[in-house]
Design a protein around this motif. Structure first.
Motif, short mmCIF file in Angstrom:
data_model
loop_
_atom_site.label_atom_id
_atom_site.label_comp_id
_atom_site.label_asym_id
_atom_site.label_seq_id
_atom_site.Cartn_x
_atom_site.Cartn_y
_atom_site.Cartn_z
N HIS A 1 -5.99 8.10 4.48
CA HIS A 1 -5.84 7.16 4.11
C HIS A 1 -6.43 5.96 5.88
O HIS A 1 -5.90 5.65 6.68
N ALA B 1 1.44 -1.40 -0.60
CA ALA B 1 0.08 -0.19 -0.09
C ALA B 1 1.74 0.96 0.05
O ALA B 1 0.32 2.46 -0.69
N TYR C 1 -7.13 1.76 6.03
CA TYR C 1 -7.48 0.08 5.63
C TYR C 1 -8.07 -0.83 6.48
O TYR C 1 -7.86 -0.97 7.75
N SER D 1 0.03 6.18 4.72
CA SER D 1 0.21 4.52 4.29
C SER D 1 0.55 4.20 5.20
O SER D 1 -0.56 2.81 5.85
N THR E 1 0.31 4.18 -3.40
CA THR E 1 -0.03 4.85 -2.62
C THR E 1 0.72 6.42 -3.04
O THR E 1 0.02 7.20 -3.22
N CYS F 1 -9.95 -0.26 1.59
CA CYS F 1 -9.20 0.93 1.56
C CYS F 1 -9.82 2.39 1.44
O CYS F 1 -10.81 1.74 0.63
#
Length: 432
Positions: free
Chosen positions: A367, A52, A369, A71, A56, A380
């Motif tokens: 962010h 990730a 997740y 992230s 990202t 996400c």
């Protein structure tokens, strides 16, 4: 009457502007993104958690650092990992480099020419050669910070869940510290140019949102501070941001937009100054005091002044961090080793959820997740600053157009672009 400005250049990404005016009243003002949705959130689903931050950070070439850090921090929150104090300092230093290079780029090369009624950027550069050199040198120093700490200037690779793959050396940090006086001189030169600009008299009540830490000017961490346009203030844990901020989709653009309790809101440098000015570093605080602002400041054009003041604040902050790290940088092991990290952080094999918020150059970035017991991302969400302020920008444009609608088309287009670019939009991030 229809007003259309095609290709609002000098920003990250591509967008047009269209407004409808009926009998003198502005009925609509729309930012029409002209690039497709990039579906980064969908790409992440089914991938390992440690991918990730790598993916990202590719959302944007201007602000990859903040995507990487947010992230990484969200994943650490999911696994209950607390990074070392040294790791936090290194991330903060990298974040200062991110803010500095983005603000310097936006102010000098993208936004300031608008306020001199110039469409020829070469003329602006030739008229301000010393400031041009200062802006470039400041940005180069800031990018060098990111390169030294993050491994490379664009899409840094050293920062990861739990720590850093490779640490900078004390010598590299000391070299950056030695260049600080020149960097500060360049930042002040850019600030002086911004303060000479005669900004339009414009004001529209709105709400402001930014992180608030309580002990420092919040960039790296904090809770969500809301200042409503009616004067009410509220602080909520950033983990609960979706209870207040709602993303919406509209048919005329690929980018999402957002509302705060059903209303547009402002994020970014102006919001941060309004909410956190008492935590500015001394030199930046003194400069702000001389501006004699009445808080909250509602003139969105002053976002560029807020950015210039943040440049000085971030320079001061970078100096402090460089002093501390160059004097006492210690070796440490990274926790991030794929399945080993899952085994250590999640021994019971549970599904987990983590989220985080940091301040990007353009405003608060989120962010979050959901990660299953095998370390696979199952859901996400990324909410970028431009998504957050797009509706507020459109409302500002509705209020601004009556002042410029009767100007000749070319002059009117300059004035419209000036307000749009003062926000420093990132359409690439908005269409993530």
């Amino acid at each position: 009457m229809k007003i259309q400005v095609n290709h609002i250049g000098k920003m990250e990404g591509h967008t047009d502007f269209v407004a409808e005016i009926l009998r003198g009243d502005v009925k609509s003002a729309k930012m029409m993104t002209t690039e497709g949705a990039r579906l980064i959130e969908g790409i992440l689903i089914g991938r390992n958690f440690y991918e990730a931050p790598i993916i990202t950070s590719r959302i944007c070439g201007i602000c990859p650092v903040v995507h990487k850090i947010s992230s990484v921090k969200a994943i650490e929150a999911a696994f209950g990992i607390t990074p070392s104090a040294q790791t936090v300092k290194l991330r903060k230093l990298m974040l200062m480099g991110q803010i500095l290079h983005s603000h310097a780029l936006h102010l000098f090369f993208l936004s300031l020419p608008d306020f001199f009624d110039l469409t020829n950027d070469i003329k602006f550069i030739n008229d301000n050669k010393a400031e041009t050199n200062a802006a470039i040198a400041l940005r180069n120093w800031a990018l060098k910070i990111v390169e030294v700490v993050g491994g490379r200037a664009v899409h840094p690779i050293a920062c990861e869940v739990g720590g850093f793959k490779v640490l900078p050396t004390r010598e590299e940090l000391a070299s950056l510290l030695n260049q600080y006086p020149t960097a500060l001189k360049n930042g002040l030169a850019l600030l002086d140019l911004v303060l000479k600009v005669k900004l339009p008299q414009f004001s529209r009540l709105t709400s402001f949102v930014a992180l608030e830490h309580g002990r420092e000017y919040a960039f790296y961490e904090g809770d969500l501070k809301i200042m409503y346009q009616d004067g009410r203030e509220k602080t909520v844990p950033y983990e609960k941001f979706t209870q207040n901020i709602q993303e919406i989709e509209e048919p005329y653009r690929a980018a999402k937009s957002a509302l705060l309790d059903g209303e547009p809101f402002m994020v970014g440098a102006l919001a941060r100054i309004n909410l956190n000015h008492r935590f500015l570093n001394p030199l930046a605080a003194g400069i702000l005091k001389k501006q004699a602002w009445r808080f909250p400041e509602y003139n969105s054009f002053k976002n560029i002044v807020a950015q210039a003041i943040e440049i000085i604040h971030c320079l001061e902050e970078a100096e402090k961090l460089l002093q501390e790290l160059s004097a006492d940088l210690r070796p440490e092991d990274s926790l991030a080793d794929g399945l080993k990290l899952i085994a250590e952080a999640n021994p019971a094999g549970r599904d987990s959820y983590g989220c985080d918020a940091v301040e990007a150059p353009r405003g608060t970035l989120y962010h979050s997740y959901e990660i299953d017991k095998n370390g696979i991302i199952t859901d996400c969400q990324v909410i970028t600053p431009t998504v957050s302020f797009l509706k507020n920008l459109e409302e500002d444009l509705i209020a601004w157009l009556p002042n410029v609608k009767d100007l000749p088309p070319e002059k009117r287009a300059i004035k419209i672009r000036a307000l749009i670019r003062a926000y420093d939009p990132c359409i690439a991030c908005a269409t993530h």
